[in-house]
Design an enzyme around this catalytic site. Structure first.
Site, short mmCIF file in Angstrom:
data_model
loop_
_atom_site.label_atom_id
_atom_site.label_comp_id
_atom_site.label_asym_id
_atom_site.label_seq_id
_atom_site.Cartn_x
_atom_site.Cartn_y
_atom_site.Cartn_z
N LYS A 1 -1.12 -1.98 -9.68
CA LYS A 1 -1.58 -0.15 -9.57
C LYS A 1 -2.29 0.29 -11.22
N ILE B 1 -4.94 6.15 4.49
CA ILE B 1 -4.97 7.49 4.06
C ILE B 1 -6.52 6.85 4.70
N GLY C 1 15.62 -2.04 -8.71
CA GLY C 1 14.55 -1.00 -9.25
C GLY C 1 14.30 0.63 -7.86
N LEU D 1 8.66 4.56 5.01
CA LEU D 1 9.79 5.30 5.85
C LEU D 1 9.75 6.52 7.13
N THR E 1 -1.87 6.25 -7.81
CA THR E 1 -0.64 6.44 -6.76
C THR E 1 0.27 7.59 -8.26
N ASP E 2 1.02 8.34 -7.42
CA ASP E 2 2.16 8.57 -8.42
C ASP E 2 3.42 7.89 -9.13
N GLU E 3 3.11 6.55 -8.02
CA GLU E 3 4.30 5.39 -9.17
C GLU E 3 3.71 5.10 -10.55
N THR F 1 -5.72 -8.54 -5.62
CA THR F 1 -6.16 -7.45 -5.06
C THR F 1 -6.79 -5.99 -6.06
N ALA G 1 -9.87 0.88 6.58
CA ALA G 1 -9.28 0.30 7.61
C ALA G 1 -8.03 0.86 8.07
N GLY G 2 -7.43 1.50 6.95
CA GLY G 2 -6.22 1.58 6.80
C GLY G 2 -5.92 2.91 7.06
N ASN H 1 15.55 11.40 0.73
CA ASN H 1 15.17 11.19 1.57
C ASN H 1 15.97 11.37 2.97
N TYR I 1 4.49 -3.35 -7.47
CA TYR I 1 3.07 -2.65 -6.37
C TYR I 1 2.54 -1.72 -7.72
N LEU J 1 -9.14 -5.98 5.74
CA LEU J 1 -8.26 -6.55 8.02
C LEU J 1 -6.91 -7.03 7.12
P1 NAD Z 1 -2.69 1.40 4.05
O1 NAD Z 1 -0.88 -0.30 3.71
O2 NAD Z 1 -2.75 1.92 4.86
O3 NAD Z 1 -3.90 0.52 4.10
C1 NAD Z 1 -4.82 -0.10 2.73
C2 NAD Z 1 -6.46 -1.39 3.26
O4 NAD Z 1 -6.31 -1.98 2.40
C3 NAD Z 1 -5.90 -1.71 4.73
O5 NAD Z 1 -6.48 -2.07 5.57
C4 NAD Z 1 -6.35 -3.69 3.80
O6 NAD Z 1 -6.77 -3.90 4.83
C5 NAD Z 1 -6.89 -3.31 3.43
N1 NAD Z 1 -7.19 -4.06 1.94
C6 NAD Z 1 -5.70 -5.18 1.56
N2 NAD Z 1 -6.10 -5.86 0.51
C7 NAD Z 1 -7.89 -5.73 0.57
C8 NAD Z 1 -8.80 -6.57 0.09
N3 NAD Z 1 -8.28 -7.36 -0.79
N4 NAD Z 1 -10.03 -6.19 -0.14
C9 NAD Z 1 -10.46 -4.95 0.78
N5 NAD Z 1 -9.85 -4.57 1.43
C10 NAD Z 1 -8.14 -4.65 1.28
O7 NAD Z 1 -2.71 1.68 2.56
P2 NAD Z 1 -2.78 3.76 2.60
O8 NAD Z 1 -1.40 3.89 2.67
O9 NAD Z 1 -3.57 3.86 3.53
O10 NAD Z 1 -2.83 3.16 1.13
C11 NAD Z 1 -4.76 2.98 0.52
C12 NAD Z 1 -3.87 3.74 -1.10
O11 NAD Z 1 -3.67 4.71 -1.58
C13 NAD Z 1 -4.34 2.30 -1.71
O12 NAD Z 1 -4.43 2.12 -3.21
C14 NAD Z 1 -2.73 3.54 -2.65
O13 NAD Z 1 -2.00 2.55 -3.54
C15 NAD Z 1 -2.87 4.30 -2.29
N6 NAD Z 1 -1.71 5.52 -2.16
C16 NAD Z 1 -1.38 5.69 -1.33
C17 NAD Z 1 -0.14 6.16 -0.54
C18 NAD Z 1 1.20 6.32 -0.03
O14 NAD Z 1 2.20 7.14 0.08
N7 NAD Z 1 1.10 5.90 1.17
C19 NAD Z 1 0.31 7.38 -1.62
C20 NAD Z 1 -1.08 7.42 -3.27
C21 NAD Z 1 -1.85 6.61 -2.84
O1 DAU Z 2 4.92 7.56 -4.40
C1 DAU Z 2 3.02 7.09 -3.63
C2 DAU Z 2 3.60 6.06 -2.90
O2 DAU Z 2 4.39 6.10 -1.58
C3 DAU Z 2 2.10 4.98 -2.20
O3 DAU Z 2 2.15 4.64 -3.65
C4 DAU Z 2 2.60 3.93 -1.32
O4 DAU Z 2 1.91 2.96 -1.62
C5 DAU Z 2 3.89 4.34 -0.37
O5 DAU Z 2 4.28 3.11 0.14
C6 DAU Z 2 4.74 5.14 -0.62
O6 DAU Z 2 6.33 3.99 -1.75
P1 DAU Z 2 7.58 4.71 -1.48
O7 DAU Z 2 7.93 3.42 -2.10
O8 DAU Z 2 7.35 5.72 -1.90
O9 DAU Z 2 7.78 4.67 -0.17
P2 DAU Z 2 7.83 4.16 1.49
O10 DAU Z 2 8.09 4.26 2.83
O11 DAU Z 2 8.47 2.52 1.66
O12 DAU Z 2 10.29 4.95 0.89
C7 DAU Z 2 9.82 6.27 1.29
C8 DAU Z 2 11.32 6.10 0.40
O13 DAU Z 2 12.82 6.31 1.22
C9 DAU Z 2 11.95 5.54 -0.41
O14 DAU Z 2 12.75 6.27 -1.92
C10 DAU Z 2 12.62 4.72 0.19
C11 DAU Z 2 13.22 4.41 1.08
N1 DAU Z 2 13.02 3.75 2.03
C12 DAU Z 2 11.70 3.45 2.98
C13 DAU Z 2 12.10 2.49 4.36
C14 DAU Z 2 10.89 1.68 3.96
C15 DAU Z 2 14.67 3.78 3.29
O15 DAU Z 2 15.24 5.11 2.66
N2 DAU Z 2 14.65 2.77 4.19
C16 DAU Z 2 13.85 2.24 4.26
O16 DAU Z 2 13.93 1.50 5.70
#
Ligand code: NAD
Ligand code: DAU
Length: 334
Positions: free
Chosen positions: A149, A12, A270, A185, A121-123, A97, A9-10, A244, A145, A34
């Site tokens: 992961k 991706i 960090g 962002l 994630t690449d992180e 989690t 429900a998130g 950015n 985070y 949720l």
């Molecule tokens: P999101 O925060 O939009 O969604 C996370 C979802 O997980 C939500 O629906 C939330 O309700 C659910 N959730 C959280 N804790 C839970 C639990 N204990 N049990 C069941 N459900 C739970 O996240 P996203 O950006 O869609 O990321 C999804 C996955 O992809 C994550 O594992 C994240 O680490 C990974 N990822 C994200 C990014 C990115 O840029 N957003 C990049 C690479 C990998």
């Molecule tokens: O690289 C994959 C990761 O990307 C995922 O694993 C994470 O779940 C996802 O949140 C994301 O992490 P980042 O920390 O890279 O994303 P975020 O959107 O928080 O920030 C992107 C960049 O922008 C980072 O360098 C911080 C900066 N930033 C972010 C916010 C929210 C700002 O400069 N201003 C802001 O207000």
């Protein structure tokens, strides 16, 4: 195929579920806790699809997981706490989690003998000045985070090594696109620009991220699910890197806002300087990213502009308190 999609429900996860139902005709059960980031609205158009079911539960709930996994051919785990800034302020839920929740899912997958894909994630590799990470780069996570992961990834790998579970890991770069919660962002800058609110840039704004359109990442995960080798890890990175500050400026142009809205704020503790993923291994399986950053960003800005009904409840709910804590000013205060 019958899939159990955790965290579906998130952002991706919901895009992945839509693709699996629409393009592949899969039967999908979504199990999601949720949290603030998970919303049933993200799946509203899929509610009546054949074989779709929703279970409201956490992945750490062994009973709910045991029921939901029955009959599934595979599990894909997106469930996570995903915002780095929240992990710095309040790491607790990240540990529960990612560590315990992943363990519960792995045990269930082992008992049922089903394929398991962990979305990561690449992180986990940390920051890289030059070049790109490969799957054999060392894990050097920087934040609670990424550390949790990375821990989950190691546990997933151990279940293949020790128990022979058909587990795979898929590591993505920064995703963007429809349904992303506006703490991240791109949606944050789009919505603030549309509202004439300040556009917070951390530190000098020169950090680099490797952007992937969410549908490309979702297809990459599907590709790994279908063609990946058990026990292997696959990087799925985007086609473009961007600084950015340039991302913020491109959004300003697309929205037609003013550069005066840019506001330099205290840097993230960090803060990783640059991410870059080498994706040759998944390309060798036949996957390619299809959406370049310019096109994807234009689509994303248009989606947020046209979908006020999706983000209005967010901007008037829990998000307001989060925003005030994070940025030291109320949303909409200019
Ligand atoms: P999101 O925060 O939009 O969604 C996370 C979802 O997980 C939500 O629906 C939330 O309700 C659910 N959730 C959280 N804790 C839970 C639990 N204990 N049990 C069941 N459900 C739970 O996240 P996203 O950006 O869609 O990321 C999804 C996955 O992809 C994550 O594992 C994240 O680490 C990974 N990822 C994200 C990014 C990115 O840029 N957003 C990049 C690479 C990998
Ligand atoms: O690289 C994959 C990761 O990307 C995922 O694993 C994470 O779940 C996802 O949140 C994301 O992490 P980042 O920390 O890279 O994303 P975020 O959107 O928080 O920030 C992107 C960049 O922008 C980072 O360098 C911080 C900066 N930033 C972010 C916010 C929210 C700002 O400069 N201003 C802001 O207000």
């Amino acid at each position: 195929m019958k899939l159990l999609v955790c965290g579906g429900a998130g952002f991706i996860g919901s895009n992945f579920v839509r693709q699996r139902i629409t393009d592949h005709g899969d039967a999908v059960t979504v199990l999601d806790k949720l949290t603030y980031a998970g919303r049933e609205e993200n799946l509203a158009d899929l509610r009546d699809a054949d074989g779709f079911a929703f279970v409201h539960a956490g992945i750490e709930d062994a009973g709910a997981v045991a029921e939901a996994i029955a009959g599934a051919d595979a599990v894909v785990n997106f469930a996570a706490e995903t915002h780095v800034d929240r992990s710095i302020a309040e790491p607790d839920a990240f540990i529960t989690t990612h560590a315990f929740g992943t363990f519960v899912l792995l045990e269930a997958a082992r008992e049922h003998g089903v394929r398991y894909v962990q979305v990561s994630t690449d992180e986990v590799y940390g920051s890289i000045e030059e070049g790109s990470f490969t799957e054999s780069s060392p894990l050097q996570p920087s934040s609670p985070y990424s550390a949790t992961k990375a821990g989950a990834d190691l546990l997933v790998a151990s279940y293949h090594h020790t128990y022979g579970l058909e587990s795979l890991i898929c590591r993505g770069s920064n995703n963007y696109g429809p349904y992303q919660y506006p703490e991240k962002l791109i949606p944050l800058i789009v919505l603030n620009a549309l509202h004439g609110d300040p556009l917070p840039v951390y530190g000098d704004g020169q950090q680099v991220r490797n952007w992937i359109y969410v549908e490309d990442f979702a297809r990459g995960i599907g590709h790994v699910l279908a063609h990946g080798a058990p026990g292997e890890t696959y990087n799925v990175g985007g086609p473009d890197e961007a600084v950015n500050l340039d991302v913020v400026r491109r959004i300003i142009d697309l929205v037609g806002a003013s550069e005066d809205l840019i506001s330099y704020v205290t840097d993230r503790p960090g803060h990783d300087r640059r991410y870059s993923l080498g994706s040759e291994k998944v390309r060798a399986l036949g996957w390619e990213a299809q959406v370049r950053f310019d096109e994807g960003l234009e689509r994303t800005v248009a989606w947020y502009r046209d979908n006020g009904a999706w983000w209005e409840p967010i901007r008037s709910g829990e998000y307001r308190a989060y925003y005030e804590r994070q940025y030291g000013r109320a949303l909409g205060d200019g």
